[in-house]
Design an enzyme around this catalytic site. Structure first.
Site, PDB file in Angstrom:
ATOM      1  N   LYS A 153       0.848  -1.202   0.000  1.00  0.00           N
ATOM      2  CA  LYS A 153       0.000   0.000   0.000  1.00  0.00           C
ATOM      3  C   LYS A 153       0.881   1.249   0.000  1.00  0.00           C
ATOM      4  CE  LYS A 153      -3.986   1.827   2.631  1.00  0.00           C
ATOM      5  NZ  LYS A 153      -4.808   1.661   3.847  1.00  0.00           N
TER       6      LYS A 153
ATOM      7  N   SER B  10      -9.774   1.438   2.798  1.00  0.00           N
ATOM      8  CA  SER B  10      -8.913   2.247   1.950  1.00  0.00           C
ATOM      9  C   SER B  10      -7.843   1.436   1.224  1.00  0.00           C
ATOM     10  CB  SER B  10      -8.225   3.318   2.791  1.00  0.00           C
ATOM     11  OG  SER B  10      -7.344   2.714   3.732  1.00  0.00           O
TER      12      SER B  10
ATOM     13  N   SER C  22     -10.063  -0.794   6.999  1.00  0.00           N
ATOM     14  CA  SER C  22      -9.400  -0.615   5.703  1.00  0.00           C
ATOM     15  C   SER C  22      -8.643  -1.822   5.174  1.00  0.00           C
ATOM     16  CB  SER C  22      -8.447   0.578   5.762  1.00  0.00           C
ATOM     17  OG  SER C  22      -9.174   1.773   5.671  1.00  0.00           O
TER      18      SER C  22
END
Lengths: 489, 485
Positions: free
Chosen positions: B76, B151, B175
């Site tokens: 990420k 997310s 997330s």
């Protein structure tokens, strides 16, 4: 000791006002590294050379508390006779400024590391206790430099993140003189503890000054104004003087005082409004989620307490007891740790009382003249002690001692060596003195007769002659005794 | 060989160790997949050259003693990576290249893995659909009109589409678990403090936690073992001995007590979620676990509490993005204040601005007690609910999300309905507990659905074990048609 009366009041037409002052002192913690990062705290480095990723708030950087700074705050708290809180919390104080990289300052808001304490001041009108409200740890900001370029501001982050202790007094101070004594006492205590160097030129000690006035006898406080970031005692005193008079004038004119933050303009010697209460920042304090609450074990506090050095108030008492000094002498001699150390070294080797007199007289005058302090005195404590002993034992007179002292300052030599090499030793052999006096008396028979006839003033003339003949070395006390005896005969 | 990239991490590791495939071949296979999957928009940055070099280096001198020997991994874009641009999905960090490596990614590299690229995510991890990223929305490989969750949407999409053998995300309110649930993958949010936050772009410090996203529970335990560590640089890091989660993985869960909280049966919850939950209970019961009804009475306050605490911390954490020292700086404005205003107006997207405003509001004087302080008190009650329950049960089973993946654009104009998607995941972050999202079935449209196992603090091993047993008996298989290539 005769006590003067406190008399700092401002007289208006409508009455007599007293000034109420509280201080928020920002003292830079003596530590090798910053409060939450490993960067150096050394003063005077080139700009932005002592800045870590944490100090400059890069993404993902986290603060880690520096244990030494915590210990320094605890030591300071103990030195202020204050309550140490086993539980304290670091909060974020949020505001935007170019020299505040995180966009918040890590400080302590509701739960400071140190609670209430007290500081004792020696004023000419007696001793006075000033309450301490709290002491908390916080980060310093960087420095914005506006005058290096006409169109840009430069930012130096060397100072960003350095640990500060904010020491908040209760509103117990009543005059610029008390403020002077308070700051000096705080500085003395912190220097004894080694927790802050107290260097105001380098910004290690600065203060926000809260000032209000009220009519003498009033129970309630007046509206206060806060004068921000004053960095010398002299300016604090000038700012208070100006601000208190400004407030009295407003009241006398029937006007109200606005609670506000003011700046002291050192060039114009006046305070100016910076922002009113309505414009005050909303700092949105909240506990810093990157840091756990600070929990101190009682043992750590106890251990620090045990390892504290002797503090000025205790030392003063001991000097009075142990060395027979009066309160004034003791006060002066404990005012700096280095001075007290010097004195104790001298007193160990010589007459304690005489050592104090000579230190506070000739030694301090000389250091003052030369702009030196005790740690770089040209006369070592050992040599100074020998000088004091030479006076005490009668080896040299006070007058000769002053000459020896001068030579010691210039040469750094040992007083014994100077006295011997220059033949400055006092003549204290009664037989030698008697011989000398007889010689003078026989040369001045007319004056002897006049003396015997009642002109006793001539005694001084004979002493003078003895001193002249001995090159100033005749022991004055013995000379007097022998002269009197021989003149009677 | 051809299908190496659709295997699990543990299978791939076997192939590497037995030299069935070289690290270079493996890396090339993933690079090919990534180049064919640009439509998914899962990557913000690729580091192919660097990855190929690392793969060759590994092949020349293979060290097979490591947990992640020779494995390329995409992560990420919230993890700072040394000399590789790190954007947090935001324009304000569009040009930011860190000089440092986050502790978590460094741990992965120290275990033999290397970086393949940086994965798209919601801006500053604020979002549940990966639609708030400055770099555009990410598409769910399940269907070209679906969000991958958020997310960590780039992470879930890349994992499900075989663009990385495993990945890591961060989970502040769901997330990791929600995107895992939306893509039929496994996601674990570890106990707060198990993985260091150092070097991760902060969203909400008291809630943020990095965790693995994988295809299987075994992979998840390998990744967790590799990424977690005590870190002196993070004051909230937990100082404990490292555990061998993969070695200790067991599928015997006989006698374990599983709590079923009645408060997680929310109004208007689709029937299929309820059915999925029933299915999960039955599987665990059949494996010898004991189901126990429990109550977590403050659950209904979790979402509002979260949407006070998280924005409050975010409003302060994001203050450092001011254009002064790094990142985007607007050229407009005549003084410092205008520079700040323009930089932050142009640098942040709408969702980030919304949360900064909410956070600033709830911390302002006069509102602090009513919002932030109260939320902190409620947070304690939520935590206490869990503590009380864990005196009776070993783990708690709930649905991961109240729905399957929704359509791109479906909720963008309705932030509250977007926030409601976190309803089952948020309480766990508030309580600092570990939770595992497992693929458990499909809805009637054929979209994946997940179940969540919540454990006691630091009880990751137990929920991994339950998940492992569940996985073997659930019969779920992710069959994704590669429509994008």
């Amino acid at each position: 000791m005769s006590k003067e009366k406190f008399d700092y009041f401002i007289n208006g037409e409508k009455g007599k006002y007293e000034v109420v002052i509280g201080l928020e002192v920002h003292a830079q913690v003596l530590s090798n590294s910053k409060l939450f990062s490993g960067s150096s705290t050394k003063f005077g480095a080139d700009p932005n050379r002592q800045v870590s990723l944490i100090d400059s708030a890069f993404p993902g950087m986290l603060p880690v508390i520096n244990e030494e700074c915590v210990k320094q705050a605890v030591r300071t708290g103990l030195g202020l006779n204050a309550k140490i809180n086993n539980y304290s919390v670091f909060d974020r104080k949020n505001y935007f400024y170019a020299d505040l990289p995180q966009g918040y300052q890590i400080s302590q808001y509701k739960n400071p590391i140190v609670g209430e304490g007290k500081v004792l001041l020696d004023m000419p009108y007696g001793s006075k206790e000033i309450g301490i409200e709290r002491l908390h740890l916080e980060q310093d900001a960087g420095k914005s430099i506006h005058d290096m370029d006409p169109s840009s501001t430069y930012v130096d982050l060397n100072r960003s993140g350095i640990a500060l202790m904010e020491i908040v007094s209760k509103p117990h101070l009543r005059s610029p003189d008390e403020v002077n004594a308070y700051i000096k006492k705080l500085r003395t205590i912190m220097r004894y503890l080694g927790t802050c160097d107290g260097n105001m030129q380098e910004g290690s000690l600065r203060a926000d000054v809260n000032v209000s006035v009220r009519k003498v006898g009033d129970k309630n406080f007046g509206t206060r104004c806060e004068i921000k970031n004053v960095n010398s005692i002299k300016f604090m005193q000038m700012a208070i003087e100006y601000e208190a008079n400004r407030q009295v004038e407003l009241l006398e004119d029937g006007k109200k005082i606005d609670q506000e933050t003011r700046l002291f303009d050192t060039k114009k010697n006046e305070t100016r409004s910076m922002r009113s209460k309505e414009d005050a920042h909303d700092y949105r304090y909240f506990p810093d989620p990157d840091l756990l609450p600070l929990k101190l074990e009682q043992k750590l506090i106890d251990d620090l307490k045990k390892s504290l050095p002797e503090l000025p108030d205790n030392k003063k008492e001991r000097f009075i007891q142990e060395y027979g000094l009066n309160s004034y002498e003791a006060n002066v001699l404990v005012s700096e740790k280095e001075i007290s150390d010097y004195y104790e070294e001298v007193a160990k080797l010589s007459d304690k009382k005489l050592a104090a007199t000579w230190m506070m007289g000739d030694l301090f005058a000389m250091l003052n003249d030369k702009g030196l302090n005790i740690s770089n005195s040209p006369i070592s404590a050992k040599n100074f002690a020998e000088l004091v002993q030479s006076i005490k034992s009668g080896e040299i007179s006070g007058r000769i001692a002053k000459e020896v002292f001068e030579i010691m300052v210039e040469s750094g030599d040992n007083p014994k060596k100077i006295i011997e090499s220059k033949g400055m030793k006092q003549q204290s052999d009664p037989k030698e003195l008697e011989k000398m006096i007889n010689e003078i008396l026989s040369k001045n028979k007319d004056k002897v007769n006049q003396y015997k006839a009642g002109k006793e003033k001539l005694f001084g003339f004979f002493v003078g002659q003895v001193m002249k003949l001995s090159g100033g070395k005749a022991n004055p006390q013995l000379t007097n005794e022998i002269l009197k005896k021989l003149l009677k005969g | 060989m051809n299908n190496i990239t659709n295997q699990s991490l543990s299978e791939i590791l076997e192939s590497i160790k037995s030299k069935k495939i070289s690290s270079l071949e493996l890396t090339q296979a993933y690079i090919k997949n990534i180049e064919n999957a640009k439509k998914l928009n899962a990557f913000v940055t690729t580091t192919f050259d660097q990855a190929l070099e690392n793969a060759k280096k590994f092949d020349n001198k293979p060290n097979n003693e490591q947990l992640l020997s020779g494995i390329p991994l995409a992560v990420k874009d919230l993890f700072c990576t040394e000399n590789v641009k790190t954007t947090a999905g935001s324009n304000i960090l569009n040009n930011f290249v860190p000089s440092y490596e986050s502790t978590v990614t460094k741990n992965l590299w120290n275990n033999g893995a290397f970086l393949l690229g940086k994965l798209n995510c919601d801006e500053f991890a604020m979002g549940s659909s990966n639609e708030t990223s400055f770099f555009g929305n990410v598409i769910n490989p399940i269907g070209d009109h679906l969000v991958p969750g958020g997310s960590s949407g780039g992470s879930s999409s890349a994992l499900a589409a075989d663009l990385t053998p495993a990945t890591i995300g961060t989970d502040t309110g769901g997330s990791i678990r929600q995107p895992a649930s939306f893509t039929g993958t496994v996601g674990l949010k570890p106990t707060y403090g198990l993985c260091s936050r150092w070097g991760i772009v902060a969203f909400a410090s008291s809630l943020d936690q990095a965790g693995p996203m994988t295809k299987t529970v075994n992979d998840c335990s390998i990744m967790l073992e590799a990424m977690s560590s005590f870190d002196e640089k993070d004051s909230t890091s937990i100082n404990k001995k490292k555990e061998s989660y993969s070695k200790n993985l067991k599928d015997n869960i006989k006698g374990l007590k599983i709590g079923i909280p009645k408060e997680y049966r929310v109004d208007n919850m689709p029937k299929e979620i309820d059915e999925l939950w029933e299915k999960g209970k039955k599987i665990l019961k059949d494996l010898g676990a004991q189901l126990i009804d429990i109550s977590l009475p403050h659950t209904k306050y979790a979402l509002p509490t979260y949407y006070i605490v998280a924005p409050a911390e975010a409003s302060s954490n994001l203050a450092r993005y001011d254009g002064v020292r790094y990142g985007y700086r607007s050229q407009k404005g005549k003084d410092l204040i205008e520079m700040y205003e323009n930089t932050r107006s142009e640098g942040f997207g709408d969702e980030v601005k919304r949360r900064i405003l909410i956070g600033t509001y709830v911390l302002s004087s006069g509102y602090y007690d009513a919002y932030y302080l109260k939320a902190q008190k409620v947070r304690q009650l939520i935590k206490k609910d869990f503590d009380d329950s864990f005196t009776k049960v070993d783990a708690i089973l709930t649905p991961s999300t109240p729905s399957s993946a929704f359509k791109i654009g479906e909720k963008t104009n309705d932030p509250v309905s977007m926030y409601l998607n976190d309803i089952f995941t948020v309480p766990v972050n508030l309580a600092g507990l570990p939770a595992l999202s497992l693929p458990a079935g499909l809805d009637k449209q054929g979209y994946p659905l997940g179940l969540q196992l919540i454990g006691k603090a630091l009880d990751e091993q137990k929920i991994l074990n339950i998940g492992y047993a569940f996985e073997k008996n659930c019969g779920y298989k992710n069959e994704i048609k590669k429509w994008w290539s």
